[in-house]
Design a protein around this motif. Structure first.
Motif, mmCIF file in Angstrom:
data_model
loop_
_atom_site.group_PDB
_atom_site.id
_atom_site.type_symbol
_atom_site.label_atom_id
_atom_site.label_comp_id
_atom_site.label_asym_id
_atom_site.label_seq_id
_atom_site.Cartn_x
_atom_site.Cartn_y
_atom_site.Cartn_z
ATOM 1 N N ASP A 121 0.802 -1.221 0.151
ATOM 2 C CA ASP A 121 -0.035 0.132 -0.140
ATOM 3 C C ASP A 121 0.815 1.160 0.114
ATOM 4 O O ASP A 121 0.423 2.249 0.586
ATOM 5 C CB ASP A 121 -0.947 -0.025 1.112
ATOM 6 C CG ASP A 121 -1.878 -1.281 1.161
ATOM 7 O OD1 ASP A 121 -2.319 -1.609 0.198
ATOM 8 O OD2 ASP A 121 -2.054 -1.838 2.360
ATOM 9 N N ARG A 122 1.861 1.088 -0.524
ATOM 10 C CA ARG A 122 2.884 2.481 -0.701
ATOM 11 C C ARG A 122 3.005 2.757 -2.004
ATOM 12 O O ARG A 122 2.671 1.874 -2.958
ATOM 13 C CB ARG A 122 4.231 2.234 -0.534
ATOM 14 C CG ARG A 122 4.387 1.368 1.134
ATOM 15 C CD ARG A 122 4.024 2.372 2.079
ATOM 16 N NE ARG A 122 5.097 3.584 2.270
ATOM 17 C CZ ARG A 122 4.926 4.475 3.097
ATOM 18 N NH1 ARG A 122 4.177 4.197 4.293
ATOM 19 N NH2 ARG A 122 5.782 5.416 2.986
ATOM 20 N N ASP A 123 3.346 4.405 -2.453
ATOM 21 C CA ASP A 123 3.174 4.752 -3.824
ATOM 22 C C ASP A 123 4.614 4.433 -4.420
ATOM 23 O O ASP A 123 5.409 5.072 -3.833
ATOM 24 C CB ASP A 123 2.852 6.206 -3.741
ATOM 25 C CG ASP A 123 1.383 6.439 -3.233
ATOM 26 O OD1 ASP A 123 0.578 5.544 -3.457
ATOM 27 O OD2 ASP A 123 1.029 7.455 -2.975
ATOM 28 N N LEU A 124 4.703 3.657 -5.243
ATOM 29 C CA LEU A 124 5.971 2.927 -5.756
ATOM 30 C C LEU A 124 6.286 3.686 -6.990
ATOM 31 O O LEU A 124 5.470 3.751 -8.059
ATOM 32 C CB LEU A 124 6.108 1.487 -5.810
ATOM 33 C CG LEU A 124 5.675 0.960 -4.501
ATOM 34 C CD1 LEU A 124 5.701 -0.593 -4.746
ATOM 35 C CD2 LEU A 124 6.687 1.220 -3.168
ATOM 36 N N SER A 125 7.663 3.859 -7.274
ATOM 37 C CA SER A 125 8.015 4.223 -8.653
ATOM 38 C C SER A 125 8.932 3.386 -8.663
ATOM 39 O O SER A 125 9.619 2.360 -7.971
ATOM 40 C CB SER A 125 8.761 5.818 -8.602
ATOM 41 O OG SER A 125 9.107 6.225 -9.781
ATOM 42 N N LEU A 126 9.981 3.601 -9.849
ATOM 43 C CA LEU A 126 10.973 2.629 -10.536
ATOM 44 C C LEU A 126 12.121 3.590 -11.009
ATOM 45 O O LEU A 126 12.180 4.647 -11.525
ATOM 46 C CB LEU A 126 10.303 1.857 -11.475
ATOM 47 C CG LEU A 126 9.661 0.590 -11.605
ATOM 48 C CD1 LEU A 126 9.489 -0.155 -12.816
ATOM 49 C CD2 LEU A 126 10.685 -0.448 -10.993
#
Length: 429
Positions: A121-126
């Motif tokens: 439930d975290r806002d993830l980037s790459l």
């Protein structure tokens, strides 16, 4: 430097460094701004006493140093600070594409000993490194960072997992594929990367051949607490130490040989070409000092401080610490000690650090793991064994080590910096 300014720069560095490759770029940019010159391992070197230099390997490890007078080096030795650039995380698999129930997901591989629950439930980037070919058939490597949230790992509702709060075990293969979209067709992930690179200014990308990509939390580092007592961020272990070592090297007055080494792959054992158990530091030293007798004299007069964060005593889990060795946040840097050499500190190196800390008015704490628990380790014992150099293991105390978001005291980083600067300036060990 004022603590507030130190922490402002630290937070800026943490946010700019979502992967080991980005961390090394961040370190290199700051070194270059301070007058250090980059050298290539494949090139010829001409070194001038008093000048600063740095080298990078694999784009994820770096050695920076200030060149001493050759006549003084064997007699005075080196003052080394060691840290590591990598942190536990989730990395994208080589063929990651999953298309299930109309959702597009990426398969992941867990890097290092990550705490997995906080990744939900975290806002993830790459971000990471991409290897690609242009239209002329030439190969290139580029760093990329999507910057914005592009993925999430949703939790299963409590109604469908009534034991989630009491006995949940996380299966990394089946629970952690990251959700990145929805549609009827399964996209080609490499093609998505190519399009992103073209759209963000990388010209000539004909085909993405391979990549090393890490998911990361887009929530930035921050000072928190009623009185801003804490710093919360991803990758405090161990970019915090990389930054402290960097500032110490840049701000120290020229003296004996002064070195910062930040290795990759500590979280997975350090056994690689760019890890602490690999040959990078030894090969650099042999190149700087080709005469074996002079090199061995210098090492006998040298000392390494391995800086890697320590376990602060958690107020909700204080029983996990030895009663006499529970470091507190904002109570000073921690000397890490283990009788079985999981840490390389000994009475000689600890006493020197305590002496320097007292001169700077910095309090010092000690950490020894409970006698009925296993102890972690650092690059300290590995580097000590590779070089035969006196070593101290030190660290800033923190909570939530190996979580996606860790916590340290807002005073401790600057306190350790105030001790490392005079360490680098020491004329004799």
């Amino acid at each position: 430097m004022a603590q507030s300014e130190f922490n402002r720069q630290l937070i800026e560095f943490l946010d700019a460094s979502p992967t080991p490759w980005h961390a090394v770029v961040s370190l290199a940019e700051r070194l270059s701004s301070a007058g250090f010159s980059e050298l290539k391992e494949s090139g010829e070197w001409t070194l001038e006493p008093g000048r600063g230099y740095f080298i990078c390997r694999n784009g994820s490890s770096i050695i920076a140093w200030r060149q001493p007078m050759a006549a003084d080096l064997a007699a005075n030795g080196w003052r080394l600070i060691g840290a590591h650039t990598d942190s536990p995380c989730l990395r994208v698999k080589p063929q990651p594409e999953l298309h299930r129930k109309g959702y597009f997901q990426l398969g992941i591989e867990v890097y290092g000993g990550a705490l997995l629950n906080p990744w939900f439930d975290r806002d993830l980037s790459l971000a990471g490194r991409v290897s690609w070919r242009d239209e002329a058939g030439q190969l290139h490597n580029s760093l990329i960072d999507f910057e914005r949230p592009v993925a999430i790992i949703p939790s299963l509702a409590i109604h469908l997992d009534r034991e989630a709060n009491s006995s949940r075990n996380i299966n990394a293969q089946t629970y952690l594929p990251a959700l990145i979209g929805q549609g009827k067709q399964k996209p080609d992930f490499r093609e998505l990367l190519r399009e992103h690179m073209l759209n963000t200014g990388t010209e000539g990308v004909a085909r993405v051949l391979d990549y090393e990509l890490c998911f990361y939390d887009t929530q930035g580092a921050a000072e928190i607490g009623l009185n801003r007592e804490f710093i919360a961020s991803a990758r405090l272990d161990n970019l915090l130490s990389c930054f402290i070592g960097l500032k110490s090297l840049m701000d120290a007055d020229a003296g004996p040989g002064q070195v910062l080494v930040c290795n990759d792959h500590e979280e997975v054992g350090s056994m690689s070409a760019s890890g602490a158990q690999g040959p990078m530091l030894k090969q650099w030293l042999e190149r700087i000092m080709p005469d074996v007798h002079a090199r061995n004299r210098a090492l006998a007069n040298s000392m390494l401080i391995s800086a890697d964060n320590a376990h602060g005593v958690h107020p909700n889990f204080s029983e996990k610490h030895d009663d006499n060795h529970g470091p507190l946040l904002n109570a000073g840097p921690v000397i890490k000690i283990n009788a079985n050499q999981r840490y390389a500190s000994n009475s000689e190196t600890s006493a020197l650090f305590r002496h320097l800390a007292e001169e700077q008015g910095v309090a010092v704490q000690s950490f020894v793991v409970r006698s009925d628990m296993a102890c972690g380790s650092t690059i300290g014992p590995i580097t000590a064994a590779e070089l035969g150099v006196k070593t101290l293991d030190i660290g800033v105390p923190q909570f939530a080590m190996h979580s996606i978001r860790e916590l340290a005291g807002s005073q401790d980083a600057e306190s350790l910096y105030r001790v490392l600067v005079p360490f680098l300036e020491l004329k004799e060990i």
